[in-house]
Design a protein around this motif. Structure first.
Motif, mmCIF file in Angstrom:
data_model
loop_
_atom_site.group_PDB
_atom_site.id
_atom_site.type_symbol
_atom_site.label_atom_id
_atom_site.label_comp_id
_atom_site.label_asym_id
_atom_site.label_seq_id
_atom_site.Cartn_x
_atom_site.Cartn_y
_atom_site.Cartn_z
ATOM 1 N N ALA A 137 0.845 -1.210 0.000
ATOM 2 C CA ALA A 137 0.000 0.000 0.000
ATOM 3 C C ALA A 137 0.873 1.251 0.000
ATOM 4 C CB ALA A 137 -0.931 -0.002 1.210
ATOM 5 N N HIS A 138 1.913 1.245 0.809
ATOM 6 C CA HIS A 138 2.827 2.401 0.863
ATOM 7 C C HIS A 138 3.507 2.606 -0.490
ATOM 8 C CE1 HIS A 138 6.590 4.432 2.627
ATOM 9 N NE2 HIS A 138 5.614 5.306 2.644
ATOM 10 N N ALA A 139 3.943 1.502 -1.110
ATOM 11 C CA ALA A 139 4.590 1.599 -2.417
ATOM 12 C C ALA A 139 3.619 2.122 -3.477
ATOM 13 C CB ALA A 139 5.141 0.235 -2.831
ATOM 14 N N GLN A 140 2.349 1.738 -3.391
ATOM 15 C CA GLN A 140 1.347 2.250 -4.329
ATOM 16 C C GLN A 140 1.097 3.733 -4.091
ATOM 17 O OE1 GLN A 140 -1.916 -0.488 -3.656
ATOM 18 N NE2 GLN A 140 -1.418 -1.660 -5.503
ATOM 19 N N THR A 141 0.985 4.124 -2.848
ATOM 20 C CA THR A 141 0.763 5.535 -2.509
ATOM 21 C C THR A 141 1.904 6.402 -3.028
ATOM 22 O OG1 THR A 141 -0.503 4.941 -0.554
ATOM 23 C CG2 THR A 141 0.418 7.157 -0.593
ATOM 24 N N ASP A 142 3.126 5.872 -2.933
ATOM 25 C CA ASP A 142 4.300 6.605 -3.404
ATOM 26 C C ASP A 142 4.456 6.558 -4.923
ATOM 27 O OD1 ASP A 142 4.899 7.177 -0.781
ATOM 28 O OD2 ASP A 142 6.559 5.749 -0.628
ATOM 29 N N GLY A 143 3.614 5.757 -5.587
ATOM 30 C CA GLY A 143 3.674 5.664 -7.047
ATOM 31 C C GLY A 143 4.775 4.747 -7.561
ATOM 32 N N HIS A 144 5.352 3.908 -6.696
ATOM 33 C CA HIS A 144 6.442 3.014 -7.110
ATOM 34 C C HIS A 144 5.949 1.733 -7.756
ATOM 35 C CE1 HIS A 144 9.497 5.550 -5.373
ATOM 36 N NE2 HIS A 144 8.862 5.542 -4.211
ATOM 37 N N ILE A 145 4.701 1.367 -7.476
ATOM 38 C CA ILE A 145 4.107 0.197 -8.130
ATOM 39 C C ILE A 145 2.674 0.549 -8.521
ATOM 40 C CG2 ILE A 145 5.570 -1.489 -6.926
ATOM 41 C CD1 ILE A 145 3.158 -2.188 -5.184
ATOM 42 N N SER A 146 2.146 -0.218 -9.440
ATOM 43 C CA SER A 146 0.801 0.018 -9.964
ATOM 44 C C SER A 146 -0.264 -0.218 -8.894
ATOM 45 C CB SER A 146 0.557 -0.934 -11.138
ATOM 46 O OG SER A 146 -0.791 -0.912 -11.512
ATOM 47 N N SER A 147 -1.372 0.483 -9.051
ATOM 48 C CA SER A 147 -2.523 0.300 -8.164
ATOM 49 C C SER A 147 -3.589 -0.593 -8.803
ATOM 50 C CB SER A 147 -3.121 1.657 -7.802
ATOM 51 O OG SER A 147 -2.233 2.410 -7.037
ATOM 52 N N ASP A 148 -3.191 -1.368 -9.811
ATOM 53 C CA ASP A 148 -4.129 -2.244 -10.507
ATOM 54 C C ASP A 148 -4.679 -3.350 -9.612
ATOM 55 O OD1 ASP A 148 -3.666 -0.771 -12.752
ATOM 56 O OD2 ASP A 148 -2.410 -2.273 -13.748
ATOM 57 N N ARG A 149 -3.891 -3.785 -8.650
ATOM 58 C CA ARG A 149 -4.319 -4.847 -7.730
ATOM 59 C C ARG A 149 -4.304 -4.308 -6.317
ATOM 60 N NH1 ARG A 149 -0.372 -9.489 -9.256
ATOM 61 N NH2 ARG A 149 -1.361 -10.516 -7.494
#
Length: 190
Positions: A137-149
């Protein structure tokens, strides 16, 4: 007035954890524990109450150590790099008594017998999954990984991959480092 014990309780729990991790719950007798911990039966029962109580403490030690290692990686490197480095860390630890996860081994061993320690192991596995999900979740919030899943879906897949890696490493004859590198690559592509 009762005497103060002349042993290091944390050290005894660590030694018991390693014995249980290697042999499992059923494969570790009270005699094995008494020999490993260098305790007489009365001292053992006074210190821990029962084999099950000590096993629960050993699982807690195992789980808290793993969560602390992952948290330290995340603190130092951030969530993505922590998730990438963790697989190699868990299979490359030289002083580990076994490569396979103690919690999953316990769950598989005791679940079929409806033993309460299986539920304890499952709760620890779910807590690890929650920690993984928080990092995703933190990585998604930071934009480092996709939020597709969802972070929960990513965490479940990650944990499944980790458990498979650890079983493969325990079996031997596989390149655990290569599998760990694949898991790390999957994190980067999540």
């Amino acid at each position: 007035m009762p005497r103060k014990p002349n042993y290091d309780r944390d050290d005894l729990i660590k030694r018991a954890r390693d014995l249980f991790w290697r042999r499992g719950w059923a494969g570790t007798s009270l005699k094995d524990l008494e020999a490993e911990l260098q305790m007489k039966p009365g001292s053992f029962y006074a210190a821990f109450g029962s084999k099950d109580a000590l096993f629960a403490l050993a699982m807690e030690k195992y789980a808290s150590d793993g969560k602390a290692r992952l948290a330290a990686l995340a603190q130092e490197y951030g969530p993505v790099v922590a998730l990438q480095r963790f697989p190699a860390m868990v299979v490359e630890t030289e002083d580990a008594p076994a490569k396979a996860c103690m919690l999953s081994k316990t769950f598989l061993e005791l679940h079929a017998h409806d033993h309460p320690l299986a539920e304890t192991a499952d709760a620890h596995l779910k807590a690890m999954e929650t920690q993984f999900a928080a990092l995703f979740a933190h990585a998604q919030t930071d934009g480092h990984i996709s939020s597709d899943r969802t972070p929960k879906d990513l965490a479940r897949r990650y944990q499944s991959d980790l458990l498979g890696l650890r079983i493969s490493a325990e079996r031997g004859g596989v390149d655990a480092k290569a599998i760990a590198a694949e898991i790390a690559q999957n994190v980067a592509q999540a």
